[in-house]
Design a protein around this motif. Structure first.
Motif, PDB file in Angstrom:
ATOM      1  N   LEU A   1      93.764 -11.883  36.238  1.00 28.64           N
ATOM      2  CA  LEU A   1      92.800 -12.973  35.777  1.00 28.64           C
ATOM      3  C   LEU A   1      91.497 -12.741  36.127  1.00 28.64           C
ATOM      4  CD1 LEU A   1      94.747 -16.248  36.711  1.00 28.64           C
ATOM      5  CD2 LEU A   1      93.305 -15.885  34.762  1.00 28.64           C
ATOM      6  N   PHE A   2      91.331 -12.415  37.455  1.00 35.41           N
ATOM      7  CA  PHE A   2      89.958 -12.129  37.901  1.00 35.41           C
ATOM      8  C   PHE A   2      88.963 -10.899  37.369  1.00 35.41           C
ATOM      9  CE2 PHE A   2      91.876 -15.091  41.016  1.00 35.41           C
ATOM     10  CZ  PHE A   2      91.276 -16.352  40.562  1.00 35.41           C
ATOM     11  N   LEU A   3      89.680  -9.854  37.665  1.00 36.39           N
ATOM     12  CA  LEU A   3      89.216  -8.735  37.672  1.00 36.39           C
ATOM     13  C   LEU A   3      88.896  -8.039  36.134  1.00 36.39           C
ATOM     14  CD1 LEU A   3      90.268  -6.681  40.699  1.00 36.39           C
ATOM     15  CD2 LEU A   3      88.087  -7.798  40.337  1.00 36.39           C
ATOM     16  N   ALA A   4      90.259  -8.279  35.249  1.00 35.08           N
ATOM     17  CA  ALA A   4      90.167  -7.978  34.036  1.00 35.08           C
ATOM     18  C   ALA A   4      89.572  -8.830  33.128  1.00 35.08           C
ATOM     19  CB  ALA A   4      91.583  -7.692  33.566  1.00 35.08           C
ATOM     20  N   LEU A   5      89.518  -9.945  33.387  1.00 36.92           N
ATOM     21  CA  LEU A   5      88.817 -11.075  32.544  1.00 36.92           C
ATOM     22  C   LEU A   5      87.350 -10.872  32.863  1.00 36.92           C
ATOM     23  CD1 LEU A   5      89.370 -13.409  30.362  1.00 36.92           C
ATOM     24  CD2 LEU A   5      89.582 -14.773  32.253  1.00 36.92           C
ATOM     25  N   LEU A   6      86.992 -10.488  34.094  1.00 39.92           N
ATOM     26  CA  LEU A   6      85.622 -10.541  34.310  1.00 39.92           C
ATOM     27  C   LEU A   6      84.883  -9.020  33.665  1.00 39.92           C
ATOM     28  CD1 LEU A   6      83.225 -11.198  36.039  1.00 39.92           C
ATOM     29  CD2 LEU A   6      83.733  -9.626  37.863  1.00 39.92           C
ATOM     30  N   ALA A   7      85.775  -8.239  33.722  1.00 41.95           N
ATOM     31  CA  ALA A   7      85.375  -6.722  33.006  1.00 41.95           C
ATOM     32  C   ALA A   7      85.171  -6.838  31.560  1.00 41.95           C
ATOM     33  CB  ALA A   7      86.174  -5.768  33.456  1.00 41.95           C
ATOM     34  N   PHE A   8      86.188  -7.497  30.968  1.00 43.46           N
ATOM     35  CA  PHE A   8      86.174  -8.054  29.535  1.00 43.46           C
ATOM     36  C   PHE A   8      84.785  -8.884  29.207  1.00 43.46           C
ATOM     37  CE2 PHE A   8      87.391 -10.423  25.691  1.00 43.46           C
ATOM     38  CZ  PHE A   8      87.619  -9.429  24.836  1.00 43.46           C
ATOM     39  N   THR A   9      84.593  -9.826  30.000  1.00 45.16           N
ATOM     40  CA  THR A   9      83.481 -10.688  29.780  1.00 45.16           C
ATOM     41  C   THR A   9      82.140 -10.315  29.865  1.00 45.16           C
ATOM     42  OG1 THR A   9      84.913 -12.440  30.496  1.00 45.16           O
ATOM     43  CG2 THR A   9      82.926 -12.827  30.207  1.00 45.16           C
ATOM     44  N   VAL A  10      82.144  -9.291  30.936  1.00 53.59           N
ATOM     45  CA  VAL A  10      80.964  -8.542  30.972  1.00 53.59           C
ATOM     46  C   VAL A  10      80.816  -7.536  29.828  1.00 53.59           C
ATOM     47  CG1 VAL A  10      79.905  -6.781  32.569  1.00 53.59           C
ATOM     48  CG2 VAL A  10      80.773  -8.751  33.551  1.00 53.59           C
ATOM     49  N   SER A  11      81.614  -6.729  29.331  1.00 48.84           N
ATOM     50  CA  SER A  11      81.436  -6.190  28.478  1.00 48.84           C
ATOM     51  C   SER A  11      81.147  -6.522  27.105  1.00 48.84           C
ATOM     52  CB  SER A  11      82.509  -5.122  28.139  1.00 48.84           C
ATOM     53  OG  SER A  11      83.765  -5.747  27.503  1.00 48.84           O
ATOM     54  N   ILE A  12      81.567  -7.842  26.697  1.00 48.34           N
ATOM     55  CA  ILE A  12      81.350  -8.516  25.707  1.00 48.34           C
ATOM     56  C   ILE A  12      79.978  -9.290  25.736  1.00 48.34           C
ATOM     57  CG2 ILE A  12      82.002 -10.710  24.178  1.00 48.34           C
ATOM     58  CD1 ILE A  12      83.784  -8.373  23.746  1.00 48.34           C
ATOM     59  N   LEU A  13      79.582  -9.638  26.812  1.00 46.45           N
ATOM     60  CA  LEU A  13      78.257 -10.182  26.985  1.00 46.45           C
ATOM     61  C   LEU A  13      77.093  -9.208  26.862  1.00 46.45           C
ATOM     62  CD1 LEU A  13      78.532 -12.524  29.880  1.00 46.45           C
ATOM     63  CD2 LEU A  13      77.744 -12.978  27.555  1.00 46.45           C
ATOM     64  N   ILE A  14      77.419  -8.100  27.283  1.00 45.64           N
ATOM     65  CA  ILE A  14      76.566  -6.961  26.934  1.00 45.64           C
ATOM     66  C   ILE A  14      76.093  -6.549  25.604  1.00 45.64           C
ATOM     67  CG2 ILE A  14      76.124  -4.472  27.403  1.00 45.64           C
ATOM     68  CD1 ILE A  14      77.319  -4.707  30.069  1.00 45.64           C
ATOM     69  N   ILE A  15      77.297  -6.438  24.903  1.00 44.79           N
ATOM     70  CA  ILE A  15      77.128  -6.121  23.429  1.00 44.79           C
ATOM     71  C   ILE A  15      76.555  -7.176  22.771  1.00 44.79           C
ATOM     72  CG2 ILE A  15      78.647  -5.879  21.426  1.00 44.79           C
ATOM     73  CD1 ILE A  15      80.451  -4.271  22.867  1.00 44.79           C
ATOM     74  N   PHE A  16      76.762  -8.396  23.151  1.00 48.06           N
ATOM     75  CA  PHE A  16      76.206  -9.711  22.089  1.00 48.06           C
ATOM     76  C   PHE A  16      74.742  -9.993  22.755  1.00 48.06           C
ATOM     77  CE2 PHE A  16      80.557 -11.052  21.238  1.00 48.06           C
ATOM     78  CZ  PHE A  16      80.628 -10.913  19.739  1.00 48.06           C
ATOM     79  N   LEU A  17      74.469  -9.500  23.879  1.00 47.50           N
ATOM     80  CA  LEU A  17      73.014  -9.821  24.247  1.00 47.50           C
ATOM     81  C   LEU A  17      72.053  -8.804  23.763  1.00 47.50           C
ATOM     82  CD1 LEU A  17      73.349 -11.103  27.908  1.00 47.50           C
ATOM     83  CD2 LEU A  17      72.981 -12.412  26.068  1.00 47.50           C
ATOM     84  N   CYS A  18      72.694  -7.716  23.463  1.00 46.38           N
ATOM     85  CA  CYS A  18      71.842  -6.492  22.946  1.00 46.38           C
ATOM     86  C   CYS A  18      71.681  -6.716  21.459  1.00 46.38           C
ATOM     87  CB  CYS A  18      72.574  -5.207  23.236  1.00 46.38           C
ATOM     88  SG  CYS A  18      72.470  -4.552  24.853  1.00 46.38           S
ATOM     89  N   LEU A  19      72.917  -7.421  20.927  1.00 49.73           N
ATOM     90  CA  LEU A  19      72.679  -7.835  19.343  1.00 49.73           C
ATOM     91  C   LEU A  19      71.943  -8.689  19.103  1.00 49.73           C
ATOM     92  CD1 LEU A  19      76.305  -7.010  18.239  1.00 49.73           C
ATOM     93  CD2 LEU A  19      74.420  -5.696  17.893  1.00 49.73           C
ATOM     94  N   ILE A  20      71.709 -10.107  19.872  1.00 49.76           N
ATOM     95  CA  ILE A  20      71.069 -10.979  19.830  1.00 49.76           C
ATOM     96  C   ILE A  20      69.429 -10.723  20.001  1.00 49.76           C
ATOM     97  CG2 ILE A  20      70.067 -13.272  20.798  1.00 49.76           C
ATOM     98  CD1 ILE A  20      73.195 -13.735  21.058  1.00 49.76           C
ATOM     99  N   LYS A  21      69.207  -9.918  20.959  1.00 51.34           N
ATOM    100  CA  LYS A  21      67.787  -9.564  21.311  1.00 51.34           C
ATOM    101  C   LYS A  21      67.377  -8.373  20.694  1.00 51.34           C
ATOM    102  CE  LYS A  21      64.891  -9.300  25.557  1.00 51.34           C
ATOM    103  NZ  LYS A  21      65.078  -8.900  26.995  1.00 51.34           N
ATOM    104  N   ARG A  22      66.733  -8.842  19.583  1.00 46.82           N
ATOM    105  CA  ARG A  22      66.522  -7.769  18.505  1.00 46.82           C
ATOM    106  C   ARG A  22      64.903  -7.043  18.867  1.00 46.82           C
ATOM    107  NH1 ARG A  22      69.612  -7.105  13.764  1.00 46.82           N
ATOM    108  NH2 ARG A  22      71.313  -8.491  13.967  1.00 46.82           N
ATOM    109  N   LYS A  23      63.998  -7.890  19.542  1.00 50.66           N
ATOM    110  CA  LYS A  23      62.629  -7.343  19.877  1.00 50.66           C
ATOM    111  C   LYS A  23      62.910  -6.425  20.845  1.00 50.66           C
ATOM    112  CE  LYS A  23      60.128 -11.607  18.546  1.00 50.66           C
ATOM    113  NZ  LYS A  23      59.192 -12.602  19.092  1.00 50.66           N
ATOM    114  N   GLU A  24      61.874  -5.445  20.748  1.00 47.96           N
ATOM    115  CA  GLU A  24      61.639  -4.312  21.625  1.00 47.96           C
ATOM    116  C   GLU A  24      61.000  -5.160  22.870  1.00 47.96           C
ATOM    117  OE1 GLU A  24      62.865  -1.132  22.041  1.00 47.96           O
ATOM    118  OE2 GLU A  24      63.791  -1.510  20.033  1.00 47.96           O
ATOM    119  N   PRO A  25      61.209  -4.738  24.153  1.00 49.85           N
ATOM    120  CA  PRO A  25      60.694  -5.326  25.085  1.00 49.85           C
ATOM    121  C   PRO A  25      59.123  -4.740  25.115  1.00 49.85           C
ATOM    122  CG  PRO A  25      62.074  -3.822  25.907  1.00 49.85           C
ATOM    123  CD  PRO A  25      62.530  -3.796  24.792  1.00 49.85           C
ATOM    124  N   PRO A  26      57.967  -5.351  25.596  1.00 47.95           N
ATOM    125  CA  PRO A  26      56.795  -4.760  25.853  1.00 47.95           C
ATOM    126  C   PRO A  26      56.682  -3.860  26.781  1.00 47.95           C
ATOM    127  CG  PRO A  26      56.857  -7.291  26.774  1.00 47.95           C
ATOM    128  CD  PRO A  26      58.220  -6.918  26.043  1.00 47.95           C
TER     129      PRO A  26
END
Length: 87
Positions: A61-86
């Protein structure tokens, strides 16, 4: 977003999912020991099953769900944020 930035995000998500390897090994070991314990003492089957379920559900429950959630967040946040940082 550049291709190399997406590759870095994918690698980061893969590293976050590496936590599942340890969880799988631990759950497999716990299951094997529970079966061995039931084979040695069949009258203690109920107590062993209760302890096994408790020991399997918490990491899953805790560790596997946390690891899965973190990996999904990393992918979606990288896809949503399309601008290059200054720079």
């Amino acid at each position: 977003m550049s291709f190399s930035k997406f590759c870095c995000c994918a690698i980061g998500a893969g590293i976050a999912m590496l936590a599942l390897i340890g969880i799988g090994i631990g759950i497999g070991t716990a299951g094997g020991m529970a079966v061995e314990g039931i084979a040695r003492q069949p009258e203690a089957e109920d107590a062993i099953k209760r302890a096994l379920i408790f020991c399997v559900i918490l990491p899953e429950l805790f560790l596997a769900l946390l690891a899965f959630t973190v990996s999904i967040l990393i992918i979606f946040l990288c896809l949503i944020k399309r601008k290059e940082p200054p720079c």
